[in-house]
Design a protein around this motif. Structure first.
Motif, mmCIF file in Angstrom:
data_model
loop_
_atom_site.group_PDB
_atom_site.id
_atom_site.type_symbol
_atom_site.label_atom_id
_atom_site.label_comp_id
_atom_site.label_asym_id
_atom_site.label_seq_id
_atom_site.Cartn_x
_atom_site.Cartn_y
_atom_site.Cartn_z
ATOM 1 N N HIS A 1 0.734 -1.050 -0.178
ATOM 2 C CA HIS A 1 0.243 -0.154 -0.033
ATOM 3 C C HIS A 1 0.846 1.108 0.058
ATOM 4 O O HIS A 1 0.497 2.217 -0.624
ATOM 5 N N GLU A 2 2.044 1.248 0.623
ATOM 6 C CA GLU A 2 3.092 2.309 0.879
ATOM 7 C C GLU A 2 3.924 2.741 -0.470
ATOM 8 O O GLU A 2 4.126 3.798 -0.960
ATOM 9 N N LEU A 3 4.142 1.516 -1.181
ATOM 10 C CA LEU A 3 4.988 1.836 -2.113
ATOM 11 C C LEU A 3 4.444 2.166 -3.533
ATOM 12 O O LEU A 3 3.400 1.214 -3.855
ATOM 13 N N PRO A 4 4.490 3.095 -4.285
ATOM 14 C CA PRO A 4 4.005 3.163 -5.580
ATOM 15 C C PRO A 4 4.107 2.079 -6.267
ATOM 16 O O PRO A 4 5.509 1.195 -6.266
ATOM 17 N N ALA A 5 3.514 1.745 -7.415
ATOM 18 C CA ALA A 5 3.597 0.752 -8.357
ATOM 19 C C ALA A 5 5.126 0.745 -9.132
ATOM 20 O O ALA A 5 5.736 -0.128 -9.257
ATOM 21 N N ASP A 6 5.235 2.289 -9.458
ATOM 22 C CA ASP A 6 6.458 2.387 -10.202
ATOM 23 C C ASP A 6 7.933 2.247 -9.452
ATOM 24 O O ASP A 6 8.900 2.029 -10.070
ATOM 25 N N ALA A 7 7.629 2.097 -7.973
ATOM 26 C CA ALA A 7 8.798 1.848 -7.206
ATOM 27 C C ALA A 7 9.114 0.291 -7.171
ATOM 28 O O ALA A 7 10.023 -0.047 -6.521
ATOM 29 N N ARG A 8 8.347 -0.446 -7.573
ATOM 30 C CA ARG A 8 8.242 -1.917 -7.257
ATOM 31 C C ARG A 8 9.036 -2.547 -8.431
ATOM 32 O O ARG A 8 8.533 -3.371 -8.953
ATOM 33 N N THR A 9 10.247 -1.899 -8.679
ATOM 34 C CA THR A 9 10.918 -2.417 -9.910
ATOM 35 C C THR A 9 12.365 -3.030 -9.331
ATOM 36 O O THR A 9 12.671 -2.771 -8.048
ATOM 37 N N GLY A 10 13.091 -3.743 -9.905
ATOM 38 C CA GLY A 10 14.355 -3.965 -9.794
ATOM 39 C C GLY A 10 14.599 -4.787 -8.577
ATOM 40 O O GLY A 10 13.959 -5.683 -8.258
ATOM 41 N N ASP A 11 15.336 -4.251 -7.554
ATOM 42 C CA ASP A 11 15.694 -4.791 -6.335
ATOM 43 C C ASP A 11 14.474 -4.799 -5.310
ATOM 44 O O ASP A 11 14.049 -5.837 -4.589
ATOM 45 N N VAL A 12 13.793 -3.686 -5.416
ATOM 46 C CA VAL A 12 12.508 -3.794 -4.511
ATOM 47 C C VAL A 12 11.424 -4.642 -5.055
ATOM 48 O O VAL A 12 10.926 -5.620 -4.058
ATOM 49 N N ALA B 1 12.887 -8.047 -3.815
ATOM 50 C CA ALA B 1 12.663 -8.136 -2.343
ATOM 51 C C ALA B 1 11.211 -8.646 -1.809
ATOM 52 O O ALA B 1 11.088 -9.319 -1.174
ATOM 53 N N LEU B 2 10.384 -7.928 -2.605
ATOM 54 C CA LEU B 2 8.996 -8.305 -2.638
ATOM 55 C C LEU B 2 8.803 -9.743 -2.829
ATOM 56 O O LEU B 2 7.890 -10.414 -2.025
ATOM 57 N N GLU B 3 9.262 -10.218 -3.903
ATOM 58 C CA GLU B 3 9.141 -11.434 -4.216
ATOM 59 C C GLU B 3 9.701 -12.474 -3.302
ATOM 60 O O GLU B 3 8.981 -13.584 -2.640
ATOM 61 N N LYS B 4 10.938 -12.154 -2.627
ATOM 62 C CA LYS B 4 11.502 -12.959 -1.835
ATOM 63 C C LYS B 4 10.774 -12.853 -0.410
ATOM 64 O O LYS B 4 10.497 -13.832 0.343
ATOM 65 N N HIS B 5 10.157 -11.839 -0.244
ATOM 66 C CA HIS B 5 9.304 -11.663 1.012
ATOM 67 C C HIS B 5 8.168 -12.656 0.925
ATOM 68 O O HIS B 5 7.883 -13.213 1.789
ATOM 69 N N ASP B 6 7.468 -12.654 -0.096
ATOM 70 C CA ASP B 6 6.293 -13.681 -0.487
ATOM 71 C C ASP B 6 6.676 -14.759 -0.224
ATOM 72 O O ASP B 6 6.024 -15.834 0.232
ATOM 73 N N ALA B 7 7.853 -15.316 -0.677
ATOM 74 C CA ALA B 7 8.339 -16.798 -0.802
ATOM 75 C C ALA B 7 8.703 -17.043 0.666
ATOM 76 O O ALA B 7 8.244 -18.173 1.262
ATOM 77 N N LEU B 8 9.061 -16.146 1.360
ATOM 78 C CA LEU B 8 9.465 -16.383 3.117
ATOM 79 C C LEU B 8 8.297 -16.309 3.594
ATOM 80 O O LEU B 8 8.058 -17.683 4.467
ATOM 81 N N GLU B 9 7.144 -15.791 3.242
ATOM 82 C CA GLU B 9 6.110 -15.615 4.108
ATOM 83 C C GLU B 9 5.433 -17.124 3.750
ATOM 84 O O GLU B 9 4.869 -17.708 4.691
ATOM 85 N N GLU B 10 5.474 -17.590 2.594
ATOM 86 C CA GLU B 10 4.615 -18.819 2.293
ATOM 87 C C GLU B 10 5.590 -19.897 3.019
ATOM 88 O O GLU B 10 4.848 -20.795 3.748
ATOM 89 N N ALA B 11 6.854 -19.910 2.897
ATOM 90 C CA ALA B 11 7.613 -21.071 3.761
ATOM 91 C C ALA B 11 7.412 -20.970 5.226
ATOM 92 O O ALA B 11 7.233 -22.020 5.951
#
Length: 123
Positions: free
Chosen positions: A46-57, A60-70
């Motif tokens: 909610h806080e990160l604008p869609a255009d900021a969700r690129t590259g390392d961010v 990191a969000l994808e890894k966060h999702d994988a960690l949350e699932e694990a």
């Protein structure tokens, strides 16, 4: 304590009871961590604008999702282990009760036999 948990006093706690308690403690901490991860992800989404969700961010969000699932899978596995341990503790408690009853019955029979032998020896 729920219905599947043991109701032993501290002086009769067995290693199995301790394993169950430890597993339940780890499970609670893991569930808490999973909830925190979920909240963090929602805040970031909610806080990160869609255009900021690129590259390392984005990575990191994808890894966060994988960690949350694990973490959630581990919490689910621990729930299964806790239930199995609770069932084993309950089963052992039933067996211990039957053993105690059997020993008491045997002691009664032995006492009756001893009294009968004394009676027979006195005749």
């Amino acid at each position: 304590m729920n219905a599947s948990e043991p109701t032993r006093s501290p002086e009769t706690t067995t290693p199995l009871d301790e394993a169950l308690a430890q597993t339940q403690d780890v499970q609670a901490r893991l569930n808490s961590g999973a909830q925190e991860l979920f909240v963090i992800k929602e805040v970031l989404k909610h806080e990160l604008p869609a255009d900021a969700r690129t590259g390392d961010v984005a990575q990191a969000l994808e890894k966060h999702d994988a960690l949350e699932e694990a973490v959630q899978e581990c919490a689910d596995d621990l729930e299964d282990v806790s239930q199995a341990l609770a069932q084993e503790v309950a089963h052992r408690e039933k067996l211990e009760k039957k053993l105690t009853e059997t020993r008491a019955g045997l002691a009664d029979i032995e006492a009756e036999m001893a009294a009968h032998q004394q009676k027979s020896a006195g005749n």
